[in-house]
Design an enzyme around this catalytic site. Structure first.
Site, PDB file in Angstrom:
ATOM      1  N   LYS A 142       0.823  -1.220   0.000  1.00 24.13           N
ATOM      2  CA  LYS A 142       0.000   0.000   0.000  1.00 24.13           C
ATOM      3  C   LYS A 142       0.862   1.278   0.000  1.00 24.13           C
ATOM      4  O   LYS A 142       2.071   1.224   0.242  1.00 24.13           O
ATOM      5  CB  LYS A 142      -0.926  -0.023   1.216  1.00 24.13           C
ATOM      6  N   TYR A 170     -12.384  -1.971  -3.894  1.00 24.97           N
ATOM      7  CA  TYR A 170     -12.911  -2.145  -2.534  1.00 24.97           C
ATOM      8  C   TYR A 170     -14.438  -2.034  -2.490  1.00 24.97           C
ATOM      9  O   TYR A 170     -14.988  -1.754  -1.427  1.00 24.97           O
ATOM     10  CB  TYR A 170     -12.278  -1.114  -1.595  1.00 24.97           C
ATOM     11  N   ASN A 188      -1.981   0.234   6.615  1.00 23.43           N
ATOM     12  CA  ASN A 188      -1.510  -1.033   7.188  1.00 23.43           C
ATOM     13  C   ASN A 188      -0.628  -1.829   6.231  1.00 23.43           C
ATOM     14  O   ASN A 188      -0.529  -3.049   6.323  1.00 23.43           O
ATOM     15  CB  ASN A 188      -2.683  -1.852   7.756  1.00 23.43           C
ATOM     16  N   HIS A 196      -2.270  -5.538   1.585  1.00 17.78           N
ATOM     17  CA  HIS A 196      -3.588  -6.160   1.446  1.00 17.78           C
ATOM     18  C   HIS A 196      -3.392  -7.572   0.923  1.00 17.78           C
ATOM     19  O   HIS A 196      -2.519  -7.803   0.086  1.00 17.78           O
ATOM     20  CB  HIS A 196      -4.455  -5.374   0.442  1.00 17.78           C
ATOM     21  N   GLU A 238      -9.638 -10.782  -7.619  1.00 16.30           N
ATOM     22  CA  GLU A 238      -8.710  -9.660  -7.407  1.00 16.30           C
ATOM     23  C   GLU A 238      -7.494  -9.770  -8.324  1.00 16.30           C
ATOM     24  O   GLU A 238      -6.974  -8.749  -8.796  1.00 16.30           O
ATOM     25  CB  GLU A 238      -8.289  -9.618  -5.937  1.00 16.30           C
TER      26      GLU A 238
END
Ligand code: CMP
Length: 140
Positions: A11, A51, A114, A117, A128
């Site tokens: 990320k 998302y 964070n 993913h 995905e």
């Protein structure tokens, strides 16, 4: 146990701190093969599409703004039991709850920033992966 593929994203908080190599080293040491990888900017619309399952959640707008705030690295990881094993090595979504030795414990800044993913099921992994990669870009 069977060989699986899962979708990983490094990320924007992690790319901003040049952590791609450190995260990849951890993944390869744990036995994951990185069989596709690309660094890219997600547009706001692309982040919202990726998302979409979270669109009713209170954090959706902030999450999509964050995910389009800087480059991400999308990856396909291959290993035995890759979906569950990648979730183990990522650690809990909130780094405050992540176990020692996990990526999020070591690198994540907050529940939003964070660092990584990973797909949460084999079915979602297939979806995905196809969001980011064509078959020709995956070199197993
Ligand atoms: P990820 O595994 O990419 O899936 C959805 C993301 O939403 C999650 O990691 C977090 O980075 C982010 N997020 C932000 N706030 C929350 C929250 N309260 N609960 C769960 N996920 C959150």
């Amino acid at each position: 146990m069977s060989v699986q593929r899962t979708l990983s994203m490094i990320k924007p908080d992690a790319t901003a701190r040049s952590l791609t190599g450190a995260i990849n080293a951890k993944l390869e040491a744990a036995g994951f093969r990185i069989i596709a990888q690309k660094r890219m900017f997600l547009s706001r619309a692309q982040a919202e599409a990726f998302y979409a399952v979270h669109k009713e959640r209170a954090f959706f707008d902030d999450l999509c703004a964050f995910m389009s705030s800087g480059p991400i690295v999308a990856q396909v990881l291959e290993a035995d039991d890759a979906v569950a094993r990648y979730r183990d090595i990522m650690g809990a979504t909130n780094p405050a709850n992540a176990a020692e030795g996990t990526i999020r414990k070591e690198f994540a800044e907050s529940i939003e920033a964070n660092s990584v993913h990973g797909s949460d099921s084999l079915e979602n992994a297939a979806q995905e992966i196809s969001f980011f990669f064509s078959g020709l870009e995956i070199v197993g």
